[in-house]
Design a protein around this motif. Structure first.
Motif, PDB file in Angstrom:
ATOM      1  N   GLU A 349      13.202  -7.852   0.241  1.00 35.88           N
ATOM      2  CA  GLU A 349      11.447  -8.021  -0.587  1.00 35.88           C
ATOM      3  C   GLU A 349      10.486  -6.310  -0.294  1.00 35.88           C
ATOM      4  O   GLU A 349       9.858  -6.041  -0.497  1.00 35.88           O
ATOM      5  CB  GLU A 349      10.951  -8.699   0.747  1.00 35.88           C
ATOM      6  N   GLU A 350      10.805  -6.270   1.074  1.00 41.18           N
ATOM      7  CA  GLU A 350      10.317  -4.752   1.549  1.00 41.18           C
ATOM      8  C   GLU A 350      10.508  -3.445   0.210  1.00 41.18           C
ATOM      9  O   GLU A 350       9.547  -2.946  -0.016  1.00 41.18           O
ATOM     10  CB  GLU A 350       9.928  -4.944   2.694  1.00 41.18           C
ATOM     11  N   ALA A 351      11.654  -3.179  -0.056  1.00 43.12           N
ATOM     12  CA  ALA A 351      11.752  -2.090  -0.681  1.00 43.12           C
ATOM     13  C   ALA A 351      11.622  -2.618  -2.066  1.00 43.12           C
ATOM     14  O   ALA A 351      10.526  -1.685  -2.442  1.00 43.12           O
ATOM     15  CB  ALA A 351      13.547  -2.644  -0.511  1.00 43.12           C
ATOM     16  N   GLU A 352      11.401  -3.910  -2.128  1.00 43.80           N
ATOM     17  CA  GLU A 352      10.663  -3.578  -4.243  1.00 43.80           C
ATOM     18  C   GLU A 352       9.886  -4.180  -3.943  1.00 43.80           C
ATOM     19  O   GLU A 352       8.884  -3.713  -4.733  1.00 43.80           O
ATOM     20  CB  GLU A 352      11.313  -6.040  -4.176  1.00 43.80           C
ATOM     21  N   ALA A 353       8.825  -4.135  -2.607  1.00 41.50           N
ATOM     22  CA  ALA A 353       7.254  -4.225  -2.705  1.00 41.50           C
ATOM     23  C   ALA A 353       6.507  -2.471  -2.624  1.00 41.50           C
ATOM     24  O   ALA A 353       5.833  -2.474  -3.107  1.00 41.50           O
ATOM     25  CB  ALA A 353       6.610  -5.002  -1.383  1.00 41.50           C
ATOM     26  N   LEU A 354       7.408  -2.055  -1.602  1.00 47.49           N
ATOM     27  CA  LEU A 354       7.046  -0.475  -1.265  1.00 47.49           C
ATOM     28  C   LEU A 354       7.498   0.185  -2.810  1.00 47.49           C
ATOM     29  O   LEU A 354       7.241   0.794  -3.486  1.00 47.49           O
ATOM     30  CB  LEU A 354       7.905   0.066  -0.510  1.00 47.49           C
ATOM     31  N   PHE A 355       8.557  -0.575  -3.248  1.00 43.35           N
ATOM     32  CA  PHE A 355       8.763   0.203  -4.737  1.00 43.35           C
ATOM     33  C   PHE A 355       7.766   0.483  -5.343  1.00 43.35           C
ATOM     34  O   PHE A 355       7.516   0.940  -6.608  1.00 43.35           O
ATOM     35  CB  PHE A 355      10.459   0.180  -5.368  1.00 43.35           C
ATOM     36  N   ALA A 356       7.322  -0.486  -5.886  1.00 43.87           N
ATOM     37  CA  ALA A 356       6.050  -1.163  -6.709  1.00 43.87           C
ATOM     38  C   ALA A 356       4.970  -0.478  -7.408  1.00 43.87           C
ATOM     39  O   ALA A 356       4.375  -0.688  -7.859  1.00 43.87           O
ATOM     40  CB  ALA A 356       5.671  -2.932  -7.248  1.00 43.87           C
ATOM     41  N   ARG A 357       4.680  -0.509  -4.914  1.00 46.52           N
ATOM     42  CA  ARG A 357       3.097   0.674  -5.052  1.00 46.52           C
ATOM     43  C   ARG A 357       3.913   2.058  -5.656  1.00 46.52           C
ATOM     44  O   ARG A 357       2.793   2.819  -5.704  1.00 46.52           O
ATOM     45  CB  ARG A 357       3.275   0.532  -3.589  1.00 46.52           C
ATOM     46  N   TYR A 358       4.735   2.075  -5.024  1.00 44.90           N
ATOM     47  CA  TYR A 358       5.731   4.412  -4.953  1.00 44.90           C
ATOM     48  C   TYR A 358       5.342   4.066  -6.799  1.00 44.90           C
ATOM     49  O   TYR A 358       4.817   5.251  -7.306  1.00 44.90           O
ATOM     50  CB  TYR A 358       6.770   3.796  -4.953  1.00 44.90           C
ATOM     51  N   VAL A 359       5.566   3.317  -7.603  1.00 49.32           N
ATOM     52  CA  VAL A 359       5.925   3.655  -8.752  1.00 49.32           C
ATOM     53  C   VAL A 359       4.597   3.789  -9.910  1.00 49.32           C
ATOM     54  O   VAL A 359       3.312   4.470 -10.556  1.00 49.32           O
ATOM     55  CB  VAL A 359       6.552   2.656  -9.860  1.00 49.32           C
TER      56      VAL A 359
END
Length: 639
Positions: A349-359
């Protein structure tokens, strides 16, 4: 040294002289005991003018005690009075310049140092102070100008050569610094500081062998110190042989830490070198210690996270990277690394949230249309962050020797930037990916090439490199419907349409990646491997066209073990569209062992890669893979 009194000083003798001295000492005692010492300085000057050699008492009884106590304001005021009465005393001006520098009063400090050197223009030590104060005050270009104007003094007095070399190095004039160093005799050096700076100067000028020879001689001559070992270790890393990287550099950093066990820079260098030598567990303690001493050091924390990952402490690695993300929230490098670490630690979940922010962050920087993005990119070609060594090496490999260097370089920068734009567009503008497809040329050739290979029901190993428009290849195979898998550093958490085609090296172990590759081949997929790139910091290297390049034999061993065909693939630009070089690589001969086949395969791969690099400059890419460790030619012959 001759003492020259001020014009208004009246000489005294006999009893009068004793009285004048006594009066001066009384005033000094009053100043020392005053709540506001600087306010009492008005009485000092007339008393000093009356006392014979009164400067001695002022220095001994007034200035020196204030300096020892850290009360620099009164010390500076006292020196000001001394200089007013004895304007030609160089030692007073030099001390005043030093104290003013400690107070950050750079204009006054530099003026006093210049005045002292004006009194004794042939004194190298005084000009050394002029250079040092300018560097300390952030006036590096000025320091280099002074060093250049007084170069003969440094050459005549090797013991004072340090600030000259430092000024030149810090101002980017490495050749001038190395010129001083090359004239020094390493067997007859005056001190450790000069020895260490000379090695650094030679190294910064690309005279790597000269730096190593000089440093080794200096160590034998008894000038061993942490700074010398640091520069020697870095010189071995710059030379870059396997022994340099895995043995000699490590030994120098170890020796440096014996002399300075809490040197943060040495701890970081030592840890990084161990990490890149594959000694992951050993890399952890020095990097952890560096962080204890300097918690804000981002580079050390990033390296520490990598060491933790490779010792399978995935949660700890993720924690370290998240600290970097929190500290530097706009730094995309840390975001991408943290996404992989979180995923590998099972924190999806943390990874997905950070990836969304990164993109989203990267997407915000892109124009609305691909046409606009291309136009903006072309306006900013000069900003492409390409190291000069890469441009120089690529220039030496070109096939068209008639092309003008500036034209060639601009086209090379275009190829570099357009590929990175493609990556950003495909990952951050997925809903408008078709706008980038206009760059794709005719695809039928690729389809015809792979059809008979895949018809046998077996997979195909495709070997590529970090050249040309890399990211267009994935797009092309997707459009053709060819079942493919790509080894990539993109995290598995990526949500793009092509994510299912990726085998991520960012959040899987090497064993997991190898198994995924074998499954892909057994399933009849085209498996694409950029064999000049590896996430592992200790990835093996080989020599190609005079450079040390990352090279994995995994592709050739996979083709041999599974008995499948292998292909050399390189995307290239042709009339403004992406075309593809596809050529068969050798098949294994009956009974041929894996090692013999791998060597033959490697030779064929590099021959085809060499042909590609000799083509148009747009086809170079100039980042990652073979470009990562490119170094400038050793300039030691220019000693």
């Amino acid at each position: 040294m001759v003492d020259t009194p001020g014009e208004s000083r009246r000489p005294v003798a006999g009893t009068d002289a004793q009285d004048a001295t006594a009066r001066l000492r009384e005033i000094i005692a009053e100043i020392r005991g005053a709540a506001d010492p600087e306010g009492g300085m008005a009485a000092l000057e007339p008393a000093l003018r009356q006392a014979k050699d009164g400067w001695r008492d002022v220095r001994r009884l007034l200035v020196s005690p204030f300096v020892r106590e850290g009360r620099l304001g009164p010390a500076i005021a006292g020196l000001g009075v001394l200089i007013a009465v004895y304007p030609s005393r160089v030692d007073d001006r030099r001390l005043l310049a030093s104290l003013l520098g400690r107070m950050g009063q750079w204009d006054r400090a530099i003026a006093e140092s210049d005045a002292a050197a004006g009194i004794e223009p042939g004194a190298a030590a005084l000009h050394a102070v002029r250079i040092q104060l300018r560097m300390q005050g952030g006036r590096v270009a000025e320091a280099a100008e002074v060093a250049r104007a007084t170069l003969a003094l440094a050459q005549s007095e090797p013991g004072e050569a340090y600030p000259w070399m430092m000024a030149f190095v810090r101002n980017g004039n490495a050749a001038e610094a190395a010129g001083i160093a090359a004239a020094l005799d390493p067997d007859k050096l005056p001190n450790e500081r000069v020895a260490a700076m000379a090695v650094r100067a030679l190294m910064e000028d690309g005279r790597i062998m000269a730096a190593i020879r000089f440093g080794d001689t200096a160590v034998r001559a008894g000038h061993d110190c942490a700074a010398l070992r640091s520069s020697l270790g870095l010189s071995h890393l710059r030379r870059g042989t396997e022994d340099d990287r895995k043995v000699l550099a490590v030994a120098h950093f170890e020796a440096g830490l014996q002399a300075a066990p809490e040197d943060v820079r040495l701890l970081t260098l030592y840890g990084e070198t161990l990490l890149r030598a594959g000694r992951y567990k050993e890399a952890e303690p020095p990097l952890a210690r560096a962080l204890e001493l300097a918690p804000d050091l981002e580079q050390a924390r990033g390296l520490y996270a990598r060491a933790l990952r490779y010792t399978q402490h995935y949660g700890d690695a993720a924690d370290q990277l998240m600290k970097l993300v929190k500290k530097s929230p706009d730094k995309l490098l840390w975001q991408r690394a943290a996404i992989g670490a979180l995923s590998q630690a099972g924190r999806k979940e943390e990874a997905e949230a950070l990836f969304a922010r990164y993109v989203a962050t990267r997407g915000d920087r892109l124009p609305d249309t691909f046409r606009e993005a291309m136009a903006r990119m072309e306006e900013n070609l000069d900003t492409a962050p390409i190291p000069q060594a890469r441009l120089d090496w690529a220039w030496s490999l070109r096939g068209d020797t008639s092309i003008h260097r500036a034209t060639w370089e601009r086209r090379a920068r275009w190829g570099h930037m357009v590929d990175h734009l493609l990556f950003d567009w495909l990952e951050c503008r997925e809903e408008r990916a078709e706008e980038a497809m206009q760059l794709l040329g005719e695809l039928d050739t690729g389809e015809r090439f792979f059809a008979p290979l895949l018809a046998a029901g077996r997979g195909v190993v495709v070997a590529t490199a970090h050249v040309g428009p890399m990211y267009a290849g994935l797009l092309a195979l997707e459009l053709l419907g060819i079942p493919s898998r790509w080894l990539a550093t993109a995290p598995s958490i990526a949500q793009s349409g092509y994510a299912a085609a990726l085998i991520s090296t960012a959040d899987q172990t090497e064993a997991q990646v190898a198994k995924a590759c074998m499954r892909a081949i057994h399933s009849g997929y085209v498996l694409c491997l950029a064999i000049d790139g590896a996430a592992n910091p200790a990835a093996p290297r080989t020599t190609f066209e005079g450079q040390s390049v990352t090279y994995s034999s995994f592709a050739s061993h996979l083709a041999h073990r599974l008995g499948v065909p292998s292909v050399f693939y390189a995307p290239r630009w042709e009339s403004g569209r992406v075309a593809y070089t596809l050529e068969m690589l050798p098949a294994a001969n009956p009974g041929e062992d894996a090692q013999a086949y791998s060597l033959r395969w490697q030779k064929a791969y590099f021959e085809r890669l060499r042909e590609h690099l000799a083509s148009q400059p747009e086809n170079l890419r100039l980042s990652g893979g073979i470009w990562r460790h490119v170094a400038s030619a050793d300039r030691s012959a220019q000693e």
